[in-house]
Design a protein around this motif. Structure first.
Motif, PDB file in Angstrom:
ATOM      1  N   MET A 152      11.591  -2.608  -0.607  1.00  0.00           N
ATOM      2  CA  MET A 152      12.082  -2.929   0.875  1.00  0.00           C
ATOM      3  C   MET A 152      10.513  -2.964   1.511  1.00  0.00           C
ATOM      4  N   THR A 153      10.319  -3.924   2.452  1.00  0.00           N
ATOM      5  CA  THR A 153       9.173  -4.163   3.475  1.00  0.00           C
ATOM      6  C   THR A 153       9.464  -2.965   4.636  1.00  0.00           C
ATOM      7  N   LYS A 154       8.575  -2.050   4.652  1.00  0.00           N
ATOM      8  CA  LYS A 154       8.634  -1.070   6.009  1.00  0.00           C
ATOM      9  C   LYS A 154       8.052  -1.671   6.986  1.00  0.00           C
ATOM     10  N   ASP A 157      14.577  -6.521   3.383  1.00  0.00           N
ATOM     11  CA  ASP A 157      14.525  -5.839   2.053  1.00  0.00           C
ATOM     12  C   ASP A 157      14.176  -6.923   0.880  1.00  0.00           C
ATOM     13  N   PHE A 158      13.110  -7.611   1.525  1.00  0.00           N
ATOM     14  CA  PHE A 158      12.317  -8.359   0.655  1.00  0.00           C
ATOM     15  C   PHE A 158      10.888  -8.299   1.350  1.00  0.00           C
ATOM     16  N   SER A 159      10.000  -8.626   0.195  1.00  0.00           N
ATOM     17  CA  SER A 159       8.364  -8.429   0.528  1.00  0.00           C
ATOM     18  C   SER A 159       7.747 -10.109   0.877  1.00  0.00           C
ATOM     19  N   ILE A 160       6.842 -10.039   1.475  1.00  0.00           N
ATOM     20  CA  ILE A 160       6.414 -11.360   2.006  1.00  0.00           C
ATOM     21  C   ILE A 160       4.799 -11.170   1.729  1.00  0.00           C
ATOM     22  N   ALA A 161       4.088 -12.434   1.620  1.00  0.00           N
ATOM     23  CA  ALA A 161       2.579 -12.654   1.444  1.00  0.00           C
ATOM     24  C   ALA A 161       2.456 -13.837   2.116  1.00  0.00           C
ATOM     25  N   ALA A 187       6.208 -12.230  -2.355  1.00  0.00           N
ATOM     26  CA  ALA A 187       4.959 -11.307  -2.683  1.00  0.00           C
ATOM     27  C   ALA A 187       4.388 -11.905  -4.041  1.00  0.00           C
ATOM     28  N   GLN A 232       6.612  -9.234  10.778  1.00  0.00           N
ATOM     29  CA  GLN A 232       6.010  -8.526   9.426  1.00  0.00           C
ATOM     30  C   GLN A 232       5.195  -9.822   9.083  1.00  0.00           C
ATOM     31  N   CYS A 233       5.695 -11.045   9.444  1.00  0.00           N
ATOM     32  CA  CYS A 233       4.649 -12.386   9.250  1.00  0.00           C
ATOM     33  C   CYS A 233       3.566 -12.136   9.998  1.00  0.00           C
ATOM     34  N   ALA A 274       1.222  -9.756   8.096  1.00  0.00           N
ATOM     35  CA  ALA A 274       0.876 -10.454   6.821  1.00  0.00           C
ATOM     36  C   ALA A 274      -0.262 -11.350   7.068  1.00  0.00           C
TER      37      ALA A 274
END
Length: 252
Positions: A1-3, A19-23, A47, A70-71, A74
């Motif tokens: 999970m992405t915090k 509950d998912f990661s990004i890049a 990710a 979060q975007c 990142a």
């Protein structure tokens, strides 16, 4: 999970965490006068490089606030890690107007991230677009005006597609207007398209708005854009998005 980092706005705290990661992948907006990147647009990926469509399919009304925040993080962290500070290019970040409760509150995490990474905030550009009609244009206007006062560049993306049209431009004028690729496809062979793009470029100059031609895929399209006096372009002809890297544009 992405915090999510601490200090998020109230809207994000009340919404679901990711509950998912990004890049991020990055694609240049190129200044034809210099041949260099005028800005790099951050484009969300998974990710492991999964497509934007796969990532966006997981965004819901409940987590879109955390996703938008979060975007931004990142994009800044990824661009600096890829070498943005070794250039004079801006960083262009897409944001969701409906994921901003309060422009001043929701920008705080972005400001802290930029400061921590050593990225001057006057090198940040925020692009907004709506695939659906804006429920509250006054809210969007407030965001644009607030960001301008803070020294950010603002951009209206995908102009000429969906609801991003003249009615929206009449309400407020961003610093940058990105013409949708649908208007530019086959520009070199379509007189109606050429006249429309030429008229938009003239109108924007009178309004003090900088034009970007996006989605350029052929040399003939690039030549047609040049002939209309548009200096900023983006598209696969010049550089494809690069995952976690800043690609150098190629001009012929």
């Amino acid at each position: 999970m992405t915090k999510m980092p601490p200090g998020r706005c109230a809207g994000c705290r009340e919404g679901q965490a990711l509950d998912f990661s990004i890049a991020m992948a990055f694609q240049p907006i190129v200044d034809l006068r210099s041949g260099r990147a005028w800005a790099y647009e951050a484009l969300v990926r998974g990710a492991e490089g999964e497509s934007a469509a796969e990532v966006l399919a997981q965004v819901t009304p409940e987590n879109r606030y955390a996703f938008d925040q979060q975007c931004r993080v990142a994009a800044i962290e990824g661009a600096v890690a890829a070498g943005l500070l070794d250039t004079d290019a801006r960083l262009s970040i897409n944001f969701l107007p409906n994921a901003v409760y309060s422009p001043l509150a929701c920008i705080q995490l972005t400001l802290r991230t930029a400061e921590a990474e050593g990225l001057p905030t006057d090198r940040l550009m925020f692009e907004f677009t709506e695939n659906e009609e804006m429920a509250d244009p006054d809210h969007v206007l407030n965001i644009v005006e607030t960001y301008r006062r803070m020294g950010f560049t603002t951009a209206l993306d995908d102009f000429g597609a969906g609801f991003a049209g003249l009615g929206l431009l009449a309400r407020f004028q961003p610093d940058v207007l990105k013409l949708d690729m649908a208007l530019l496809r086959g520009l070199d062979t379509s007189e109606p398209r050429r006249l429309i793009v030429e008229s938009m470029a003239t109108l924007c100059r009178k309004l003090g708005v900088t034009v970007v031609a996006e989605g350029i895929e052929t040399q003939d399209e690039l030549d047609a854009v040049r002939a209309l006096g548009i200096d900023l372009v983006q598209g696969y002809l010049l550089a494809k998005p690069a995952f976690q890297a800043l690609p150098e544009p190629v001009l012929s």
